[in-house]
Structures are given as C-alpha cells and as structure tokens.
Design a protein around this motif. Structure first.
Motif, PDB file in Angstrom:
ATOM      1  N   GLU A 122       7.222  -5.187  10.851  1.00 42.68           N
ATOM      2  CA  GLU A 122       7.190  -6.303   9.900  1.00 42.68           C
ATOM      3  C   GLU A 122       8.198  -7.375  10.293  1.00 42.68           C
ATOM      4  O   GLU A 122       7.896  -8.571  10.308  1.00 42.68           O
ATOM      5  CB  GLU A 122       7.471  -5.792   8.490  1.00 42.68           C
ATOM      6  CG  GLU A 122       7.357  -6.871   7.422  1.00 42.68           C
ATOM      7  CD  GLU A 122       7.617  -6.337   6.031  1.00 42.68           C
ATOM      8  OE1 GLU A 122       7.026  -6.877   5.078  1.00 42.68           O
ATOM      9  OE2 GLU A 122       8.425  -5.393   5.879  1.00 42.68           O
ATOM     10  N   LYS A 123       9.418  -6.939  10.628  1.00 44.74           N
ATOM     11  CA  LYS A 123      10.464  -7.889  11.013  1.00 44.74           C
ATOM     12  C   LYS A 123      10.093  -8.611  12.311  1.00 44.74           C
ATOM     13  O   LYS A 123      10.241  -9.837  12.427  1.00 44.74           O
ATOM     14  CB  LYS A 123      11.804  -7.165  11.172  1.00 44.74           C
ATOM     15  CG  LYS A 123      12.363  -6.581   9.882  1.00 44.74           C
ATOM     16  CD  LYS A 123      12.909  -7.663   8.989  1.00 44.74           C
ATOM     17  CE  LYS A 123      13.512  -7.087   7.715  1.00 44.74           C
ATOM     18  NZ  LYS A 123      12.514  -6.848   6.673  1.00 44.74           N
ATOM     19  N   GLN A 163      -3.844  -5.168  11.471  1.00 43.23           N
ATOM     20  CA  GLN A 163      -3.320  -4.989  10.113  1.00 43.23           C
ATOM     21  C   GLN A 163      -4.378  -5.300   9.058  1.00 43.23           C
ATOM     22  O   GLN A 163      -4.472  -4.613   8.039  1.00 43.23           O
ATOM     23  CB  GLN A 163      -2.102  -5.891   9.892  1.00 43.23           C
ATOM     24  CG  GLN A 163      -0.867  -5.469  10.639  1.00 43.23           C
ATOM     25  CD  GLN A 163      -0.446  -4.048  10.318  1.00 43.23           C
ATOM     26  OE1 GLN A 163      -0.276  -3.688   9.156  1.00 43.23           O
ATOM     27  NE2 GLN A 163      -0.300  -3.231  11.339  1.00 43.23           N
ATOM     28  N   LEU A 164      -5.185  -6.338   9.296  1.00 44.58           N
ATOM     29  CA  LEU A 164      -6.218  -6.698   8.325  1.00 44.58           C
ATOM     30  C   LEU A 164      -7.317  -5.632   8.274  1.00 44.58           C
ATOM     31  O   LEU A 164      -7.937  -5.427   7.228  1.00 44.58           O
ATOM     32  CB  LEU A 164      -6.822  -8.061   8.680  1.00 44.58           C
ATOM     33  CG  LEU A 164      -5.880  -9.263   8.556  1.00 44.58           C
ATOM     34  CD1 LEU A 164      -6.573 -10.538   8.999  1.00 44.58           C
ATOM     35  CD2 LEU A 164      -5.370  -9.423   7.119  1.00 44.58           C
ATOM     36  N   ARG A 165      -7.551  -4.961   9.412  1.00 44.22           N
ATOM     37  CA  ARG A 165      -8.581  -3.899   9.432  1.00 44.22           C
ATOM     38  C   ARG A 165      -8.041  -2.604   8.824  1.00 44.22           C
ATOM     39  O   ARG A 165      -8.707  -1.956   8.020  1.00 44.22           O
ATOM     40  CB  ARG A 165      -9.031  -3.638  10.876  1.00 44.22           C
ATOM     41  CG  ARG A 165      -9.868  -4.752  11.461  1.00 44.22           C
ATOM     42  CD  ARG A 165     -10.471  -4.339  12.812  1.00 44.22           C
ATOM     43  NE  ARG A 165     -11.194  -5.454  13.398  1.00 44.22           N
ATOM     44  CZ  ARG A 165     -10.689  -6.277  14.301  1.00 44.22           C
ATOM     45  NH1 ARG A 165      -9.450  -6.096  14.751  1.00 44.22           N
ATOM     46  NH2 ARG A 165     -11.407  -7.282  14.786  1.00 44.22           N
ATOM     47  N   LYS A 166      -6.834  -2.228   9.241  1.00 46.90           N
ATOM     48  CA  LYS A 166      -6.258  -0.959   8.787  1.00 46.90           C
ATOM     49  C   LYS A 166      -4.745  -1.134   8.673  1.00 46.90           C
ATOM     50  O   LYS A 166      -4.010  -0.896   9.629  1.00 46.90           O
ATOM     51  CB  LYS A 166      -6.596   0.161   9.774  1.00 46.90           C
ATOM     52  CG  LYS A 166      -6.229   1.548   9.269  1.00 46.90           C
ATOM     53  CD  LYS A 166      -6.638   2.618  10.263  1.00 46.90           C
ATOM     54  CE  LYS A 166      -6.245   3.997   9.742  1.00 46.90           C
ATOM     55  NZ  LYS A 166      -6.584   5.061  10.731  1.00 46.90           N
ATOM     56  N   PRO A 167      -4.255  -1.579   7.505  1.00 45.79           N
ATOM     57  CA  PRO A 167      -2.825  -1.904   7.354  1.00 45.79           C
ATOM     58  C   PRO A 167      -1.906  -0.707   7.619  1.00 45.79           C
ATOM     59  O   PRO A 167      -2.203   0.419   7.215  1.00 45.79           O
ATOM     60  CB  PRO A 167      -2.714  -2.347   5.881  1.00 45.79           C
ATOM     61  CG  PRO A 167      -4.118  -2.625   5.439  1.00 45.79           C
ATOM     62  CD  PRO A 167      -5.014  -1.773   6.260  1.00 45.79           C
ATOM     63  N   GLY A 173       1.154  -4.627   4.446  1.00 50.23           N
ATOM     64  CA  GLY A 173       0.501  -4.881   5.723  1.00 50.23           C
ATOM     65  C   GLY A 173      -0.322  -6.155   5.715  1.00 50.23           C
ATOM     66  O   GLY A 173      -0.144  -7.040   6.566  1.00 50.23           O
ATOM     67  N   ILE A 174      -1.233  -6.285   4.750  1.00 49.53           N
ATOM     68  CA  ILE A 174      -2.115  -7.451   4.696  1.00 49.53           C
ATOM     69  C   ILE A 174      -1.355  -8.727   4.330  1.00 49.53           C
ATOM     70  O   ILE A 174      -1.517  -9.755   5.002  1.00 49.53           O
ATOM     71  CB  ILE A 174      -3.311  -7.186   3.753  1.00 49.53           C
ATOM     72  CG1 ILE A 174      -4.262  -6.177   4.418  1.00 49.53           C
ATOM     73  CG2 ILE A 174      -4.052  -8.477   3.411  1.00 49.53           C
ATOM     74  CD1 ILE A 174      -5.426  -5.743   3.572  1.00 49.53           C
ATOM     75  N   PRO A 175      -0.510  -8.720   3.278  1.00 52.98           N
ATOM     76  CA  PRO A 175       0.251  -9.948   2.978  1.00 52.98           C
ATOM     77  C   PRO A 175       1.109 -10.443   4.152  1.00 52.98           C
ATOM     78  O   PRO A 175       1.200 -11.647   4.389  1.00 52.98           O
ATOM     79  CB  PRO A 175       1.130  -9.550   1.783  1.00 52.98           C
ATOM     80  CG  PRO A 175       0.363  -8.461   1.112  1.00 52.98           C
ATOM     81  CD  PRO A 175      -0.291  -7.703   2.232  1.00 52.98           C
ATOM     82  N   THR A 176       1.717  -9.507   4.891  1.00 50.18           N
ATOM     83  CA  THR A 176       2.527  -9.902   6.049  1.00 50.18           C
ATOM     84  C   THR A 176       1.653 -10.566   7.108  1.00 50.18           C
ATOM     85  O   THR A 176       2.006 -11.614   7.663  1.00 50.18           O
ATOM     86  CB  THR A 176       3.238  -8.669   6.659  1.00 50.18           C
ATOM     87  OG1 THR A 176       4.145  -8.134   5.694  1.00 50.18           O
ATOM     88  CG2 THR A 176       4.002  -9.036   7.920  1.00 50.18           C
ATOM     89  N   ALA A 177       0.489  -9.963   7.367  1.00 47.79           N
ATOM     90  CA  ALA A 177      -0.417 -10.512   8.382  1.00 47.79           C
ATOM     91  C   ALA A 177      -0.910 -11.904   7.987  1.00 47.79           C
ATOM     92  O   ALA A 177      -0.919 -12.832   8.808  1.00 47.79           O
ATOM     93  CB  ALA A 177      -1.595  -9.565   8.582  1.00 47.79           C
ATOM     94  N   ILE A 178      -1.303 -12.068   6.732  1.00 44.06           N
ATOM     95  CA  ILE A 178      -1.819 -13.359   6.263  1.00 44.06           C
ATOM     96  C   ILE A 178      -0.722 -14.419   6.285  1.00 44.06           C
ATOM     97  O   ILE A 178      -0.960 -15.575   6.673  1.00 44.06           O
ATOM     98  CB  ILE A 178      -2.413 -13.226   4.839  1.00 44.06           C
ATOM     99  CG1 ILE A 178      -3.663 -12.346   4.859  1.00 44.06           C
ATOM    100  CG2 ILE A 178      -2.737 -14.590   4.253  1.00 44.06           C
ATOM    101  CD1 ILE A 178      -4.836 -12.912   5.623  1.00 44.06           C
TER     102      ILE A 178
END
Length: 443
Positions: A122-123, A163-167, A173-178
């Motif tokens: 994440e970082k 991450q969007l497919r499998k966080p 996972g998804i909020p970080t990717a977006i």
C-alpha cells in the motif's frame, strides 16, 4: 500483528538498530549520522532537514530499501517516506534531484510492490504514484541498467488491475488502487496499458450511488478515472458497449455531492459527440436531468458552464434525431402527447419494423405505461399507438397478446377520462377483431 492491519503510527514507534546496520556495513557512517538527526524528530524539525538536505535523505531511504530486507525495517522506511510525502507531496521531486542521477530510485519501491506484505504494498503504491507524477517533463527513461519510467508505469498498472480483480486487503485494496489510478490515468502510457489489461470493465461496477463518506470518495475517484479515460478513444469504445452510461446517469440523479456531479457532467460533455452516446443520453432522459440540475444552487462555475454546454449539445442532438428516435425518446421518458407522428400513416409504415428492436422494447414500455401512468393523455396515446401497431404490423395482434396487453387495455375501458376510454376501445377492438374489421366498426 497482522501486517494488513498495521498503522503508520504503530510502525514508526519501533526502534530500528541503525548502529548494527552500520557495523555490518549495510549503511555508512554518514548515513547513520543523517538518520540520527532525522529519526524520532518532530514534523517541523524534519521539514527543515528536508529543506536543507532533502536529496540526501531520498538517497538514504532508497539505499536502505535496496540493501536491507528485514521486514520490520522495510516497513519502517516505507512508512517514513509515506509520512514525508503525505505531509508535503511536492517532496516527491527530491527523488528526481540531479545528485541522484546514478541511483535507481524506482526499483526498490516497484520490487516491494509485488513482494512485500499489504502494509508495504500500500505504501509503495502511493509513494511510486507520487514520485512518478513529480518527475521532470523531460526525464531520462533510458539510463542503462536502471528501471525505466515505462517499466514503472506498466508494473503499477498491472498491480492496480490485480487489486481491482482480487484485492490483497478486503477493505483497502480497491480504494487504494482507485486512488492511485485517479492520478496515474493522466499519463498516456497508463491509459493504453490500462485498456490493454481490460481495466475499464473493472471500474464500471464501482459506478454506483453512494451514501457514506468513504463510499462517496471511492465513487468520486472512480468517476474521475472514467473522466480521464473519456479523453482516450480506445477506452471510449469500451465505455460505449458497457453499462457505464446508465450507471453514471443513476449517480448524477442521486448524488448531492458537488464534486461527484461535476466530474460526471464533465464526462458526459466529453462523450456527447462520440459515436451513439448522444442518442443514448437522450434515450436515458439526460436532457430532463440536466434541466433539474441547472435549477439547483451550485457554487462551482465549471459545473454550471458544463451543464449549459451539455444542455446545448443535447438539444442539438435531439434536432438531428430521426422521427423514430424522437418517438422513442418520448415513449422511454413516458411523456406521451399527440405530436403529429402518432397519427401519421407514413410514420407507421416507414418505422413499423423499428418496434421489433431490443426485443420489442418500445412496445413493452407502452404496455407498462398502461399499468403505471396516472396521466390520462399518456394512457390515451399509448392505447392509440398500440392499436396503430396492430394495424401496420402483420403479426401485431399476436405480439401484443404475448406481451399481455389485452388485460391492461380492457381495464381502461372504464376509465373516467373519455379520451382514454375511446382509444382503449379502439385498441381492444383491434386486439380481438383484427385491424381491418375494427377500422370498419370505428368508421
């Protein structure tokens, strides 16, 4: 503790044995001195150190992550870098200082993006996003043996799509990717790689009306991604065949958050002249929604300007629509009136086969109007149009019988409004007796 639930605050409370690392020659004496001055100090004190000697600290952090693999230390250093950039994102420029020309500043973060635990991933994702975005416009991406900017962007996009497919983390996972995508999609290479990775379809399910603060932010950043993609033709082609447009219209109808409405309206403005988007927007009732939005008190001048431009563009689009397109718009909006086309034999003869499109969508809507509308004019026109369909389509009676139109029409024979009963009677006669015989009786 589960690394997925670690916080920056918890990690930065650790005491890292920097002296031991110097003794084992993993860091230099100069590096140790600088770390002692920086570590466990106040934000204001650190800010001054970074102001005076920022590139040196950028080099230290990169070198530690390159040479030291102990997880607790790696977590500590990425937390330090993340804290430093969160306090002032402009510090990302430090990693592009000329004094670091011989350092591969991207490689450690890109490697850890795939090999670290969730806290580290994440970082590193956030750090890389900021460092990449801060690079000089004419950056050298071809230094021999170094990680190129193309490598970084492709690696980032692959990780974000994964991450969007499998966080990796159920809630972050998804909020970080977006969040990172909403910054990175400004990059042409990211747009093309994202589309090739089939990333657009991963965004569409996230376009949904939101209520909590967290979900509103995720929705806003998702819509921001769609807006950025609306400048890229291959992405537009995918959006045209997805459920993106009706989902965006649902969002703009339900949202009260100005920044969400603004980015969606700007997206509509971009898409309006492309392909069949204009006709779809009219079909989905966007002209009426824009009128409603214009009546609200918005403070954002860009939003007001975009609403005016969108309204004008939709108006021009409606003018260009064929007579059947106009008829279809009228039916889908449930706003039936005695416009000339309803009683025009030429209209019915030329367009009768269009009623078969989308599994008789228009007929189904007309039958639904008989069930749900309280507007007498709409009911009368719907009955009349169904009777016209029977008259002009060779299988009209059979098709409407299959759509269960008879019962709906019969119920309207006792309606309070004379116009409704008159047209319900005509329709029922044609349903039961056939078009020619019913016309004879009516005459």
């Amino acid at each position: 503790m589960d690394q997925a639930e670690l916080t920056t605050e918890q990690v930065l409370k650790r005491d890292i044995p920097w002296e031991t690392y110097m003794t084992t020659k993993l860091i230099t004496g100069t590096c140790l001195q600088l770390l002692r001055r920086y570590d466990k100090r106040s934000e204001s004190y650190r800010a001054q150190l970074l102001e005076d000697d920022g590139p040196a600290y950028a080099r230290i952090f990169v070198n530690i992550l390159r040479d030291i693999f102990k997880e607790e230390t790696v977590e500590y250093v990425v937390a330090l870098v993340d804290e430093m950039l969160t306090a002032n994102p402009k510090r990302a420029r430090l990693f592009h200082d000329e004094s670091l020309a011989n350092e591969d500043t991207y490689e450690p973060f890109l490697r850890l993006l795939w090999k670290g635990n969730w806290f580290i991933q994440e970082k590193c994702c956030r750090i890389l996003t900021l460092i990449v975005s801060a690079r000089p416009k004419k950056s050298d991406s071809s230094k021999r043996g170094f990680t190129t900017i193309d490598d970084v962007l492709k690696g980032l996009v692959e990780w974000l799509c994964a991450q969007l497919r499998k966080p990796s983390h159920p809630t972050r996972g998804i909020p970080t990717a977006i969040n990172c995508l909403s910054t990175l999609l400004k990059e042409p290479l990211v747009r093309s790689t994202f589309v090739r990775e089939d990333g657009v379809k991963l965004l569409v399910p996230l376009i949904s009306p939101a209520s909590t603060q967290q979900s509103i932010q995720l929705l806003y950043e998702t819509c921001l991604c769609i807006w950025l993609l609306s400048y890229y033709e291959p992405a537009i082609e995918y959006l045209a065949t997805s459920r993106a447009l009706p989902r965006l219209i649902d969002v703009v109808k339900c949202s009260t958050k100005e920044k969400v409405v603004r980015v969606v309206i700007l997206t509509f403005r971009n898409l309006l002249p492309k392909g069949t988007f204009g006709a779809q927007m009219v079909d989905l009732g966007l002209p009426q929604i824009v009128q409603s939005l214009k009546s609200q008190a918005w403070s954002d001048e860009d939003l007001l300007e975009a609403l005016n431009e969108l309204e004008e563009g939709l108006r021009d689009n409606i003018k260009r629509l064929s007579s059947f397109d106009k008829y279809k718009q009228e039916v889908l909006l449930g706003q039936l009136d005695w416009s000339p086309m309803h009683k025009d034999p030429i209209f019915w003869r030329e367009n009768i086969t269009h009623f078969e499109e989308n599994d008789f969508q228009i007929l189904r809507v007309l039958v639904t109007i008989l069930d749900t509308s309280s507007d007498a004019r709409a009911l009368a026109v719907a009955c009349y149009d169904l009777s016209q369909f029977i008259q002009y389509h060779p299988a009209g009676r059979v098709i409407l019988s299959d759509l269960k139109a008879k019962d709906r029409v019969m119920k309207l024979l006792n309606h309070d409004n004379a116009e409704v009963t008159k047209n319900a009677l005509l329709c029922s006669q044609r349903l039961f007796l056939g078009a020619k015989y019913a016309s004879f009786l009516q005459a």
